[in-house]
Design a protein around this motif. Structure first.
Motif, PDB file in Angstrom:
ATOM      1  N   VAL A  59       2.237   1.737  -3.604  1.00  0.00           N
ATOM      2  CA  VAL A  59       1.238   2.289  -4.532  1.00  0.00           C
ATOM      3  C   VAL A  59       0.937   3.745  -4.186  1.00  0.00           C
ATOM      4  O   VAL A  59       0.741   4.580  -5.068  1.00  0.00           O
ATOM      5  CB  VAL A  59      -0.050   1.447  -4.514  1.00  0.00           C
ATOM      6  CG1 VAL A  59      -1.114   2.075  -5.402  1.00  0.00           C
ATOM      7  CG2 VAL A  59       0.237   0.033  -4.984  1.00  0.00           C
ATOM      8  N   ALA A  60       0.938   4.065  -2.882  1.00  0.00           N
ATOM      9  CA  ALA A  60       0.717   5.452  -2.474  1.00  0.00           C
ATOM     10  C   ALA A  60       1.785   6.355  -3.081  1.00  0.00           C
ATOM     11  O   ALA A  60       1.494   7.447  -3.573  1.00  0.00           O
ATOM     12  CB  ALA A  60       0.729   5.562  -0.950  1.00  0.00           C
TER      13      ALA A  60
ATOM     14  N   HIS B 213      -0.823   3.530   7.923  1.00  0.00           N
ATOM     15  CA  HIS B 213       0.612   3.249   7.856  1.00  0.00           C
ATOM     16  C   HIS B 213       1.357   3.583   9.149  1.00  0.00           C
ATOM     17  O   HIS B 213       2.115   2.764   9.668  1.00  0.00           O
ATOM     18  CB  HIS B 213       1.211   4.039   6.688  1.00  0.00           C
ATOM     19  CG  HIS B 213       2.632   3.703   6.396  1.00  0.00           C
ATOM     20  ND1 HIS B 213       2.987   2.643   5.603  1.00  0.00           N
ATOM     21  CD2 HIS B 213       3.787   4.272   6.808  1.00  0.00           C
ATOM     22  CE1 HIS B 213       4.299   2.577   5.524  1.00  0.00           C
ATOM     23  NE2 HIS B 213       4.816   3.558   6.238  1.00  0.00           N
TER      24      HIS B 213
ATOM     25  N   ARG C 208       3.453   5.764  -5.815  1.00  0.00           N
ATOM     26  CA  ARG C 208       3.213   5.823  -7.254  1.00  0.00           C
ATOM     27  C   ARG C 208       2.111   6.822  -7.592  1.00  0.00           C
ATOM     28  O   ARG C 208       2.259   7.655  -8.487  1.00  0.00           O
ATOM     29  CB  ARG C 208       2.807   4.428  -7.769  1.00  0.00           C
ATOM     30  CG  ARG C 208       2.495   4.396  -9.259  1.00  0.00           C
ATOM     31  CD  ARG C 208       1.826   3.091  -9.631  1.00  0.00           C
ATOM     32  NE  ARG C 208       0.447   3.028  -9.129  1.00  0.00           N
ATOM     33  CZ  ARG C 208      -0.297   1.935  -9.125  1.00  0.00           C
ATOM     34  NH1 ARG C 208       0.195   0.800  -9.571  1.00  0.00           N
ATOM     35  NH2 ARG C 208      -1.526   1.955  -8.666  1.00  0.00           N
ATOM     36  N   ASP C 209       1.011   6.767  -6.834  1.00  0.00           N
ATOM     37  CA  ASP C 209      -0.166   7.552  -7.205  1.00  0.00           C
ATOM     38  C   ASP C 209      -0.089   9.001  -6.748  1.00  0.00           C
ATOM     39  O   ASP C 209      -0.619   9.893  -7.414  1.00  0.00           O
ATOM     40  CB  ASP C 209      -1.436   6.910  -6.613  1.00  0.00           C
ATOM     41  CG  ASP C 209      -1.809   5.653  -7.367  1.00  0.00           C
ATOM     42  OD1 ASP C 209      -1.225   5.428  -8.442  1.00  0.00           O
ATOM     43  OD2 ASP C 209      -2.665   4.908  -6.883  1.00  0.00           O
ATOM     44  N   GLN C 210       0.499   9.272  -5.606  1.00  0.00           N
ATOM     45  CA  GLN C 210       0.501  10.626  -5.039  1.00  0.00           C
ATOM     46  C   GLN C 210       1.660  10.740  -4.067  1.00  0.00           C
ATOM     47  O   GLN C 210       1.477  10.596  -2.864  1.00  0.00           O
ATOM     48  CB  GLN C 210      -0.816  10.879  -4.295  1.00  0.00           C
ATOM     49  CG  GLN C 210      -1.898  11.521  -5.108  1.00  0.00           C
ATOM     50  CD  GLN C 210      -1.523  12.916  -5.537  1.00  0.00           C
ATOM     51  OE1 GLN C 210      -0.658  13.536  -4.937  1.00  0.00           O
ATOM     52  NE2 GLN C 210      -2.164  13.423  -6.583  1.00  0.00           N
TER      53      GLN C 210
ATOM     54  N   LEU D 204      -5.932   2.748  -5.880  1.00  0.00           N
ATOM     55  CA  LEU D 204      -6.372   1.884  -4.789  1.00  0.00           C
ATOM     56  C   LEU D 204      -7.868   2.050  -4.541  1.00  0.00           C
ATOM     57  O   LEU D 204      -8.455   3.072  -4.897  1.00  0.00           O
ATOM     58  CB  LEU D 204      -5.616   2.225  -3.507  1.00  0.00           C
ATOM     59  CG  LEU D 204      -4.123   1.889  -3.456  1.00  0.00           C
ATOM     60  CD1 LEU D 204      -3.519   2.402  -2.154  1.00  0.00           C
ATOM     61  CD2 LEU D 204      -3.890   0.398  -3.581  1.00  0.00           C
TER      62      LEU D 204
ATOM     63  N   LEU E  93       3.465  13.187  -2.903  1.00  0.00           N
ATOM     64  CA  LEU E  93       3.441  14.239  -1.877  1.00  0.00           C
ATOM     65  C   LEU E  93       2.468  13.902  -0.763  1.00  0.00           C
ATOM     66  O   LEU E  93       2.789  14.006   0.424  1.00  0.00           O
ATOM     67  CB  LEU E  93       3.061  15.578  -2.509  1.00  0.00           C
ATOM     68  CG  LEU E  93       4.174  16.203  -3.347  1.00  0.00           C
ATOM     69  CD1 LEU E  93       3.701  17.515  -3.942  1.00  0.00           C
ATOM     70  CD2 LEU E  93       5.414  16.406  -2.498  1.00  0.00           C
ATOM     71  N   ALA E  94       1.259  13.487  -1.153  1.00  0.00           N
ATOM     72  CA  ALA E  94       0.270  13.106  -0.148  1.00  0.00           C
ATOM     73  C   ALA E  94       0.805  11.948   0.685  1.00  0.00           C
ATOM     74  O   ALA E  94       0.632  11.918   1.902  1.00  0.00           O
ATOM     75  CB  ALA E  94      -1.039  12.720  -0.813  1.00  0.00           C
ATOM     76  N   ALA E  95       1.463  11.002   0.023  1.00  0.00           N
ATOM     77  CA  ALA E  95       2.009   9.854   0.746  1.00  0.00           C
ATOM     78  C   ALA E  95       2.978  10.316   1.827  1.00  0.00           C
ATOM     79  O   ALA E  95       2.930   9.845   2.960  1.00  0.00           O
ATOM     80  CB  ALA E  95       2.704   8.908  -0.223  1.00  0.00           C
TER      81      ALA E  95
ATOM     82  N   ALA F 241      -5.880  14.620  -3.368  1.00  0.00           N
ATOM     83  CA  ALA F 241      -4.658  13.865  -3.640  1.00  0.00           C
ATOM     84  C   ALA F 241      -4.797  12.450  -3.100  1.00  0.00           C
ATOM     85  O   ALA F 241      -4.089  12.028  -2.204  1.00  0.00           O
ATOM     86  CB  ALA F 241      -3.462  14.573  -3.010  1.00  0.00           C
TER      87      ALA F 241
ATOM     88  N   TYR G 246      -4.907   8.175  -3.503  1.00  0.00           N
ATOM     89  CA  TYR G 246      -4.157   7.161  -4.236  1.00  0.00           C
ATOM     90  C   TYR G 246      -5.134   6.537  -5.231  1.00  0.00           C
ATOM     91  O   TYR G 246      -5.859   5.597  -4.917  1.00  0.00           O
ATOM     92  CB  TYR G 246      -3.598   6.116  -3.287  1.00  0.00           C
ATOM     93  CG  TYR G 246      -2.890   6.733  -2.097  1.00  0.00           C
ATOM     94  CD1 TYR G 246      -1.983   7.774  -2.274  1.00  0.00           C
ATOM     95  CD2 TYR G 246      -3.134   6.282  -0.816  1.00  0.00           C
ATOM     96  CE1 TYR G 246      -1.339   8.346  -1.196  1.00  0.00           C
ATOM     97  CE2 TYR G 246      -2.488   6.847   0.275  1.00  0.00           C
ATOM     98  CZ  TYR G 246      -1.604   7.886   0.074  1.00  0.00           C
ATOM     99  OH  TYR G 246      -0.979   8.454   1.151  1.00  0.00           O
ATOM    100  N   THR G 247      -5.138   7.084  -6.445  1.00  0.00           N
ATOM    101  CA  THR G 247      -6.220   6.796  -7.390  1.00  0.00           C
ATOM    102  C   THR G 247      -6.323   5.331  -7.794  1.00  0.00           C
ATOM    103  O   THR G 247      -7.382   4.871  -8.190  1.00  0.00           O
ATOM    104  CB  THR G 247      -6.053   7.643  -8.660  1.00  0.00           C
ATOM    105  OG1 THR G 247      -4.686   7.572  -9.052  1.00  0.00           O
ATOM    106  CG2 THR G 247      -6.433   9.082  -8.425  1.00  0.00           C
TER     107      THR G 247
ATOM    108  N   PHE H 119      -6.500  17.777   0.782  1.00  0.00           N
ATOM    109  CA  PHE H 119      -5.900  18.693  -0.177  1.00  0.00           C
ATOM    110  C   PHE H 119      -6.969  19.378  -1.007  1.00  0.00           C
ATOM    111  O   PHE H 119      -8.020  18.803  -1.291  1.00  0.00           O
ATOM    112  CB  PHE H 119      -4.926  17.944  -1.088  1.00  0.00           C
ATOM    113  CG  PHE H 119      -3.784  17.321  -0.335  1.00  0.00           C
ATOM    114  CD1 PHE H 119      -2.567  17.967  -0.228  1.00  0.00           C
ATOM    115  CD2 PHE H 119      -3.937  16.101   0.309  1.00  0.00           C
ATOM    116  CE1 PHE H 119      -1.521  17.410   0.476  1.00  0.00           C
ATOM    117  CE2 PHE H 119      -2.902  15.534   1.024  1.00  0.00           C
ATOM    118  CZ  PHE H 119      -1.687  16.194   1.108  1.00  0.00           C
TER     119      PHE H 119
ATOM    120  N   ARG I 287       0.835  -1.202   0.000  1.00  0.00           N
ATOM    121  CA  ARG I 287       0.000   0.000   0.000  1.00  0.00           C
ATOM    122  C   ARG I 287       0.868   1.249   0.000  1.00  0.00           C
ATOM    123  O   ARG I 287       0.562   2.234  -0.677  1.00  0.00           O
ATOM    124  CB  ARG I 287      -0.931  -0.012   1.218  1.00  0.00           C
ATOM    125  CG  ARG I 287      -2.049  -1.021   1.105  1.00  0.00           C
ATOM    126  CD  ARG I 287      -3.045  -0.854   2.241  1.00  0.00           C
ATOM    127  NE  ARG I 287      -2.464  -1.185   3.532  1.00  0.00           N
ATOM    128  CZ  ARG I 287      -2.561  -2.374   4.123  1.00  0.00           C
ATOM    129  NH1 ARG I 287      -3.234  -3.334   3.543  1.00  0.00           N
ATOM    130  NH2 ARG I 287      -1.992  -2.597   5.287  1.00  0.00           N
ATOM    131  N   ALA I 288       1.983   1.192   0.743  1.00  0.00           N
ATOM    132  CA  ALA I 288       2.887   2.343   0.766  1.00  0.00           C
ATOM    133  C   ALA I 288       3.485   2.561  -0.620  1.00  0.00           C
ATOM    134  O   ALA I 288       3.599   3.698  -1.090  1.00  0.00           O
ATOM    135  CB  ALA I 288       3.992   2.124   1.800  1.00  0.00           C
TER     136      ALA I 288
END
Lengths: 353, 259
Positions: A206-207, B108, A209-211, B97, A213-215, B92, B94-95, B88, A203-204
């Motif tokens: 993919v986070a 996390h 990969r997708d975003q 998922l 900064l948000a991650a 923002a 995680y598209t 945000f 999950r980390a």
């Protein structure tokens, strides 16, 4: 897309909801499939056995790339270089240190993983194309190192003659035997890759990969997890490279080259980035297409006489290129996505949606 | 710490981008369990201030203290584990998922499984996943997201994505929740639903909320206090009723002649 369950099947616990294999018949089907694969030398032609063997070893490398590129979104063109690293480490460990194969293989994977970490360092600063360029560096530095450093040990451009693996007194020196080794490694790497994908780590990734900064603002240490992805990808490459080296029995700086890195990436795209099934489907399809080029070669040569010798060599990249292009246009999410759609359609039958 | 001491103190923070001063000596306090709204015209520095609190921007001068800890010295990925979560302005998520996994990914900082546990999965990582799944399901229920639990968020409509993002921030179990325009692009009905969720959070959870919002009526309805920014400076602070009558604020929004 929402998840569709077969009629009459209810999620009665979170554990059941999260399980990958949910029904007893699925376990049985999986068992039978694996049994059929392992028993392949008993009933299939040697060329088919050899094909499955090669496919199994290649899938391992593609699975590694999937963790890095598919889940984490870090484009890498250096996967073949880490295969070279793994191959050399296990070969040298067996030749010079006299280690048994079962010890040399994991050490080769670990060694390749550590080298992968070094080439993963730029990922903190650069993304996308620029990262692809910096991983390309691995593809040049590592073969150069192998050709030029320690000529007495690495034997320069000549390369190494690699001993066949020996496990429990059985020497794996033919594809019919080697298959057991490749398949066993593949089963383990498939399970591990799937575990990575479904856990906190996946999950980390993919986070990121997708975003990214948000991650980061939501508590994921980008550098740490990018490096873990590079490490895992290189470990997989190391396993694959080591298996290939002991199978081919010879290894030099050109055994795994830039073309292979691109091929591995292509297989991943065809199969589907960021899916557990993608690497398997994509690798098998692309290898089949390349096989087709080999088979079609002589026929094409009769149409274009005078090019006979080079036809097959020319057809392989041509076929690969066309397949890749078609997938990028018509199914950019790969075979795995198509398979998912087919399953969903089957569950909804006879309604279309 | 007594109840009235602030959770978050922004102490004369200045932020420069080259020669543009985005924030100019801004100071404010967020008290425990209050809803503080930050309003101001476009470009007033509202989101810049939030980015400073998230430590995504580094202030040129000033301090930001969270429960007495200077946030400007904490790396961005550690901010969340201190108990600060945010949403945000431009969503923002995680598209790739599902809603469920977006929320699980936000757990996390509360999870411990490392590389080895994740690779082996069965045992520790599996138990941990199950435990946090229960926490996440509570939030899914709270925000009424059961029907989209397993939908990929990239395919969800705007209003729902905003809600998933709020859920993701809640999944962190923050002490301070930063909401950057949680109602942009929503229709009246969706806005009211979102306002109700924010009030529910305020009522049921021990969390302070900093809210940036343009819908003045809504802000005046749900905020305990309002801070007004204009061109990077704080021009007013106080309860909604006072802010409404403040001539400085009216000037900033409507121009000189209306003040």
């Amino acid at each position: 897309m929402a998840v569709l369950r077969p009629a009459g099947e209810f999620d009665q616990s979170y554990a059941y909801d999260m399980a990958t294999i949910r029904r007893r018949w699925q376990w049985i089907a999986l068992g039978l499939f694996l049994l059929a694969l392992y028993a392949l030398p008993l009933y299939a032609s040697p060329s088919l056995v050899s094909f499955v063997n090669r496919a199994a070893m290649t899938i391992v490398a593609v699975q590694g790339l999937n963790i890095l590129t598919g889940y984490t979104g870090q484009i890498s063109l250096g996967q073949a270089a880490f295969m070279t690293t793994g191959g050399y480490i296990s070969a040298l460990l067996m030749i010079h240190a006299g280690l048994p194969f079962l010890l040399a293989l994991p050490l080769a994977a670990l060694g390749a993983g550590l080298v992968g970490l070094i080439f993963g360092l730029p990922s903190l600063r650069v993304k996308g194309f620029y990262l692809a360029m910096s991983t390309l560096a691995a593809q040049f530095i590592i073969p150069w190192f192998v050709r030029n450093a320690f000529p007495k040990v690495l034997n320069g451009t000549q390369g190494l003659n690699v001993p066949p693996p020996e496990v429990l007194g059985i020497v794996f020196n033919a594809p019919t035997r080697y298959l057991y080794l490749s398949l066993s490694v593949l089963v383990v790497t498939t399970v591990v890759a799937h575990n990575v994908a479904r856990s906190r780590l996946g999950r980390a990734l993919v986070a990121i990969r997708d975003q990214d900064l948000a991650a980061e603002l939501l508590g994921i240490n980008l550098f740490k997890y990018k490096l873990q992805a590079f490490f895992l990808a290189a470990v997989y490459a190391g396993l694959s490279g080591s298996l290939f080296a002991h199978h081919l029995r010879h290894l030099n700086s050109e055994t795994f080259n830039l073309t292979d890195s691109v091929l591995l990436m292509g297989m991943l795209v065809v199969g589907g980035l960021g899916t557990s099934l993608g690497p398997i489907l994509g690798t098998v399809l692309v290898l089949l297409i390349l096989e087709l080029a080999t088979v079609a070669g002589p026929t094409v040569a009769t149409i274009f006489p005078g090019t006979a010798a080079s036809t097959v060599q020319a057809l392989r990249p041509l076929f690969f290129g066309v397949v890749l292009m078609l997938f990028l246009i018509f199914e950019p999410r790969g075979l795995a996505h198509r398979w998912k759609l087919m399953k969903a359609a089957w569950r909804l039958r006879p309604f279309s949606h | 710490m007594d109840a009235s001491s602030p959770v978050l103190s922004v102490e004369s923070v200045t932020l420069d981008f080259g020669r543009v001063r985005a924030l100019d000596e801004v100071s404010l306090h967020v008290r425990p369990r209050e809803i503080l709204a930050i309003i101001g015209p476009n470009g007033a520095g509202k989101t810049s201030l939030l980015n400073c609190i998230s430590n995504f921007y580094k202030p040129s001068s000033g301090r930001i203290l969270f429960n007495g800890r200077d946030l400007t010295r904490v790396p961005p990925h550690r901010i969340a584990s201190l108990g600060i979560a945010r949403t945000f302005q431009n969503i923002a998520l995680y598209t790739g998922l599902s809603t469920l996994d977006n929320l699980m990914a936000a757990r996390h900082v509360h999870m411990r499984s490392g590389l080895l546990e994740c690779v082996l999965y069965w045992g520790f990582a599996h138990r941990e996943d199950l435990h946090h799944r229960r926490v996440v399901e509570e939030i899914i229920k709270f925000l009424e997201m059961e029907p989209i639990r397993k939908a990929t968020v990239g395919a969800l409509p705007h209003g729902l994505r905003k809600r998933v993002e709020l859920g993701r921030a809640l999944a962190l179990e923050p002490r301070l929740l930063l909401l950057d325009e949680p109602m942009t692009g929503m229709n009246q009905e969706e806005k009211e639903a979102m306002a109700r969720y924010i009030l529910d959070i305020h009522e049921q959870r021990d969390v302070s909320i900093v809210l940036i919002e343009h819908d003045m009526g809504l802000v005046m309805d749900i905020a305990d206090r309002v801070v007004v920014l204009d061109f990077g400076r704080k021009i007013a602070e106080g309860p909604p009723d006072e802010i409404k009558r403040n001539p400085e604020v009216i000037k900033a929004y409507l121009g000189q002649e209306h003040a």
